[in-house]
Write a protein that holds these residues in place. Sequence first.
Motif, PDB file in Angstrom:
ATOM      1  N   ASN A 198      44.846 162.520  42.373  1.00 27.77           N
ATOM      2  CA  ASN A 198      43.712 161.617  42.509  1.00 27.77           C
ATOM      3  C   ASN A 198      42.402 162.360  42.213  1.00 27.77           C
ATOM      4  OD1 ASN A 198      41.772 159.792  43.253  1.00 27.77           O
ATOM      5  ND2 ASN A 198      42.749 159.212  45.171  1.00 27.77           N
ATOM      6  N   PRO A 199      41.718 162.037  41.092  1.00 27.58           N
ATOM      7  CA  PRO A 199      40.498 162.762  40.750  1.00 27.58           C
ATOM      8  C   PRO A 199      39.243 162.116  41.305  1.00 27.58           C
ATOM      9  CG  PRO A 199      41.121 161.361  38.928  1.00 27.58           C
ATOM     10  CD  PRO A 199      42.107 161.085  40.055  1.00 27.58           C
ATOM     11  N   PHE A 200      39.385 161.047  42.091  1.00 28.17           N
ATOM     12  CA  PHE A 200      38.229 160.281  42.520  1.00 28.17           C
ATOM     13  C   PHE A 200      37.846 160.698  43.933  1.00 28.17           C
ATOM     14  CE2 PHE A 200      41.062 157.718  39.832  1.00 28.17           C
ATOM     15  CZ  PHE A 200      40.302 157.762  38.675  1.00 28.17           C
ATOM     16  N   SER A 201      36.657 161.262  44.065  1.00 25.75           N
ATOM     17  CA  SER A 201      36.257 161.837  45.340  1.00 25.75           C
ATOM     18  C   SER A 201      35.420 160.858  46.163  1.00 25.75           C
ATOM     19  CB  SER A 201      35.486 163.141  45.099  1.00 25.75           C
ATOM     20  OG  SER A 201      34.443 162.925  44.150  1.00 25.75           O
ATOM     21  N   ASN A 202      34.140 160.731  45.863  1.00 30.64           N
ATOM     22  CA  ASN A 202      33.295 159.824  46.631  1.00 30.64           C
ATOM     23  C   ASN A 202      32.219 159.243  45.731  1.00 30.64           C
ATOM     24  OD1 ASN A 202      30.923 161.713  46.710  1.00 30.64           O
ATOM     25  ND2 ASN A 202      32.385 162.939  47.876  1.00 30.64           N
ATOM     26  N   ILE A 203      31.626 158.176  46.193  1.00 29.68           N
ATOM     27  CA  ILE A 203      30.659 157.439  45.386  1.00 29.68           C
ATOM     28  C   ILE A 203      29.439 158.286  45.054  1.00 29.68           C
ATOM     29  CG2 ILE A 203      29.083 155.457  45.453  1.00 29.68           C
ATOM     30  CD1 ILE A 203      31.152 153.934  46.973  1.00 29.68           C
ATOM     31  N   GLU A 204      29.065 159.184  45.957  1.00 29.48           N
ATOM     32  CA  GLU A 204      27.866 159.999  45.743  1.00 29.48           C
ATOM     33  C   GLU A 204      27.960 160.862  44.487  1.00 29.48           C
ATOM     34  OE1 GLU A 204      29.225 159.467  48.638  1.00 29.48           O
ATOM     35  OE2 GLU A 204      27.583 158.489  49.725  1.00 29.48           O
ATOM     36  N   ARG A 205      29.174 161.117  44.011  1.00 30.08           N
ATOM     37  CA  ARG A 205      29.338 162.001  42.858  1.00 30.08           C
ATOM     38  C   ARG A 205      29.541 161.232  41.543  1.00 30.08           C
ATOM     39  NH1 ARG A 205      33.472 166.725  44.224  1.00 30.08           N
ATOM     40  NH2 ARG A 205      32.635 167.410  42.233  1.00 30.08           N
ATOM     41  N   LEU A 206      29.316 159.926  41.561  1.00 31.80           N
ATOM     42  CA  LEU A 206      29.536 159.123  40.364  1.00 31.80           C
ATOM     43  C   LEU A 206      28.404 159.223  39.352  1.00 31.80           C
ATOM     44  CD1 LEU A 206      31.107 155.837  41.782  1.00 31.80           C
ATOM     45  CD2 LEU A 206      32.226 157.593  40.405  1.00 31.80           C
ATOM     46  N   GLY A 225      33.793 155.813  31.555  1.00 30.92           N
ATOM     47  CA  GLY A 225      33.915 156.131  32.975  1.00 30.92           C
ATOM     48  C   GLY A 225      34.052 154.920  33.877  1.00 30.92           C
ATOM     49  N   LYS A 226      34.314 153.735  33.305  1.00 27.96           N
ATOM     50  CA  LYS A 226      34.453 152.535  34.145  1.00 27.96           C
ATOM     51  C   LYS A 226      35.601 152.680  35.140  1.00 27.96           C
ATOM     52  CE  LYS A 226      35.109 149.508  30.862  1.00 27.96           C
ATOM     53  NZ  LYS A 226      35.152 150.381  29.692  1.00 27.96           N
ATOM     54  N   THR A 227      36.730 153.231  34.668  1.00 28.09           N
ATOM     55  CA  THR A 227      37.893 153.381  35.561  1.00 28.09           C
ATOM     56  C   THR A 227      37.562 154.269  36.747  1.00 28.09           C
ATOM     57  OG1 THR A 227      39.449 153.063  33.730  1.00 28.09           O
ATOM     58  CG2 THR A 227      40.288 154.159  35.689  1.00 28.09           C
ATOM     59  N   SER A 228      36.855 155.368  36.512  1.00 28.65           N
ATOM     60  CA  SER A 228      36.486 156.271  37.613  1.00 28.65           C
ATOM     61  C   SER A 228      35.611 155.558  38.632  1.00 28.65           C
ATOM     62  CB  SER A 228      35.754 157.501  37.061  1.00 28.65           C
ATOM     63  OG  SER A 228      36.607 158.273  36.264  1.00 28.65           O
ATOM     64  N   THR A 229      34.630 154.787  38.144  1.00 25.74           N
ATOM     65  CA  THR A 229      33.749 154.074  39.062  1.00 25.74           C
ATOM     66  C   THR A 229      34.517 152.994  39.826  1.00 25.74           C
ATOM     67  OG1 THR A 229      31.865 154.476  37.601  1.00 25.74           O
ATOM     68  CG2 THR A 229      31.639 152.719  39.219  1.00 25.74           C
ATOM     69  N   LEU A 230      35.389 152.264  39.127  1.00 24.80           N
ATOM     70  CA  LEU A 230      36.185 151.221  39.781  1.00 24.80           C
ATOM     71  C   LEU A 230      37.085 151.794  40.868  1.00 24.80           C
ATOM     72  CD1 LEU A 230      37.377 148.814  36.937  1.00 24.80           C
ATOM     73  CD2 LEU A 230      36.103 148.175  38.976  1.00 24.80           C
ATOM     74  N   TYR A 231      37.842 152.822  40.515  1.00 29.47           N
ATOM     75  CA  TYR A 231      38.798 153.387  41.468  1.00 29.47           C
ATOM     76  C   TYR A 231      38.088 154.040  42.659  1.00 29.47           C
ATOM     77  CZ  TYR A 231      42.929 152.671  38.483  1.00 29.47           C
ATOM     78  OH  TYR A 231      43.958 152.121  37.766  1.00 29.47           O
ATOM     79  N   THR A 232      36.982 154.716  42.394  1.00 23.73           N
ATOM     80  CA  THR A 232      36.236 155.329  43.492  1.00 23.73           C
ATOM     81  C   THR A 232      35.675 154.259  44.417  1.00 23.73           C
ATOM     82  OG1 THR A 232      35.635 157.181  42.054  1.00 23.73           O
ATOM     83  CG2 THR A 232      34.369 156.919  44.071  1.00 23.73           C
ATOM     84  N   SER A 233      35.205 153.159  43.839  1.00 24.32           N
ATOM     85  CA  SER A 233      34.677 152.047  44.645  1.00 24.32           C
ATOM     86  C   SER A 233      35.777 151.411  45.476  1.00 24.32           C
ATOM     87  CB  SER A 233      34.038 151.003  43.732  1.00 24.32           C
ATOM     88  OG  SER A 233      33.006 151.575  42.950  1.00 24.32           O
ATOM     89  N   LEU A 234      36.953 151.219  44.868  1.00 23.95           N
ATOM     90  CA  LEU A 234      38.067 150.627  45.607  1.00 23.95           C
ATOM     91  C   LEU A 234      38.478 151.509  46.773  1.00 23.95           C
ATOM     92  CD1 LEU A 234      40.312 149.231  42.717  1.00 23.95           C
ATOM     93  CD2 LEU A 234      38.939 147.916  44.342  1.00 23.95           C
TER      94      LEU A 234
END
Length: 564
Positions: free
Chosen positions: A264-272, A302-311
Amino acid sequence: MQTSTTVTSAWQRLKDQKISCEEALKLLVDEQGTVNLALLDRDVSCRFLRHFPDKNALPKVTPLLLWRGCYYLGSPVSLSSEAITSLAQRTGSEIKIITIADKSYRAWFHTQDLNLNRISSVPLVNPLTGEDYQEDITETTEIYLSKSSDQIDRIKTLLSGALRNRASDIHLEPLSDGLRVRYRIDGVLRDITTLSADLSRKVIVALKVMSNMDISESRRPQDGRIGEKYFSTEQAEMGMDMRVSTLPCMGGEKAVIRLLPRQNPFSNIERLGFSQETLATYKTWLQQPQGMIILTGPTGSGKTSTLYTSLQAVANEHVNVVTVEDPVEYVLPRITQTQVHEAAGMTFAAGLRAILRQDPDIIMVGEIRDCETAETAVRAALTGHLVFTTLHTNDAVGAIPRLKDIGPDPGLISDALLGIVAQRLVRRVCSHCAETYTPNEADLQALGLEFKEASSPSWRKGRGCSRCFNSGYLGREAIVELLDIDNRVREIIYEGTITQLHRYLGEINFASFRTAAIEKVTNGLTTVEEVLRVIPKSALYGKSLTKQNSGNGHGVVREVELLN
């Protein structure tokens, strides 16, 4: 170029009395101390290394030749007389030291105990310092390919090299002289090596076998998947999915491999990559009980990264989060993920209808492609569900006429929308070679800035170093445009024009691509050249003109396009 030709080692030629010892040494080590690794003999290395079962006790030497009771060893460092005596006693042979380049020793070191059947993302370590270092991708890849015994080993060598160097895709392109290999690193393709013509077709066929494709069919495009394990550290084994696509073209078949590590490469929203203001707004959207959040941008933005991190930010034990995707790229905890399968009737629209019967709280629709999906998603957002989805538009404002064009009633759209995020990925200035500079007039003009507005001392450019492949960039950063749907925007969506919307956004200091780009550049995170490479001119200049002219009654001269 990497070929399949078998080379006779210098030691073997020496044993066959085809050359003298002096000639063998000249073949192995040139005047600059560079070792021709292809001419080294594995038997010489094995005979020498068996005297050192503990590799940590081995001095920094490379076995070159064994001739008449004497080991000729290459070393990039100066060995003491005591160390040389110790080597002679352990091997029972005379020892002669030849100076070689650091680079050659590192290359030889990394071919020892090389397991080409294992995919690994473990960074290479400099044996002289014990620290990670940036490899020469082309050189390392060609050395490893020369050790490969079959096509599967060659493919895994390319996969390992891609993972070590943060590549997202591998391109295999047929040319008249072979198969060109390119990696996409930080969004930019880089030439790595070219496999010889006699290997070209064999590698593509092996890849098709691994992907469960029809190897007898080369006249039509095919898609496949590969599931593999790779080592992220020496002990930790991780899963990885690969999407493989082949395309018939002049010269043969081109293949592209998309790498999707399951880690899982998605950490937190602050790093988007959001600014403080846009992040605060975006977080308020995520806290809403219902509504629609749209993300826009081209493939690879980067839409997928933002979507998955948000989810992940909203998924907890109290809510039911369900997605319908094409394809599922990463498996996320606490989220039910479904995949589109059109042949079986599982479309986005069908999947969304089924999800609504699953008592969902939060829904993610991978993409809105047709009227039925759009209307169902909008109605779901109006009936107590938080809906995430994506569209392909140039900017955030463009999502509104695009959604209208697909079909839903404008009154429903205006009520359902919470906000729209558009984004692009720009390369980040390399921190290892960054240096400050004073922007010139062209830089300021590109961003629509006055000199007094560009007084920040943080403008930076990368000089270029080994860590960033001499590009001046290392890693990527998101530039985000955010459209918050307030009451006035809702009115314009329902009964206004696109010109009115642009004028209003200029008046309220809309968080546009231009605003975000200026912040990233003036803070030294990226450069003007990189912004111009990825942000469309209409997004950069159109909004700046709207902002400049909105107060004088003239506005931007453009065709009026009805939103309804």
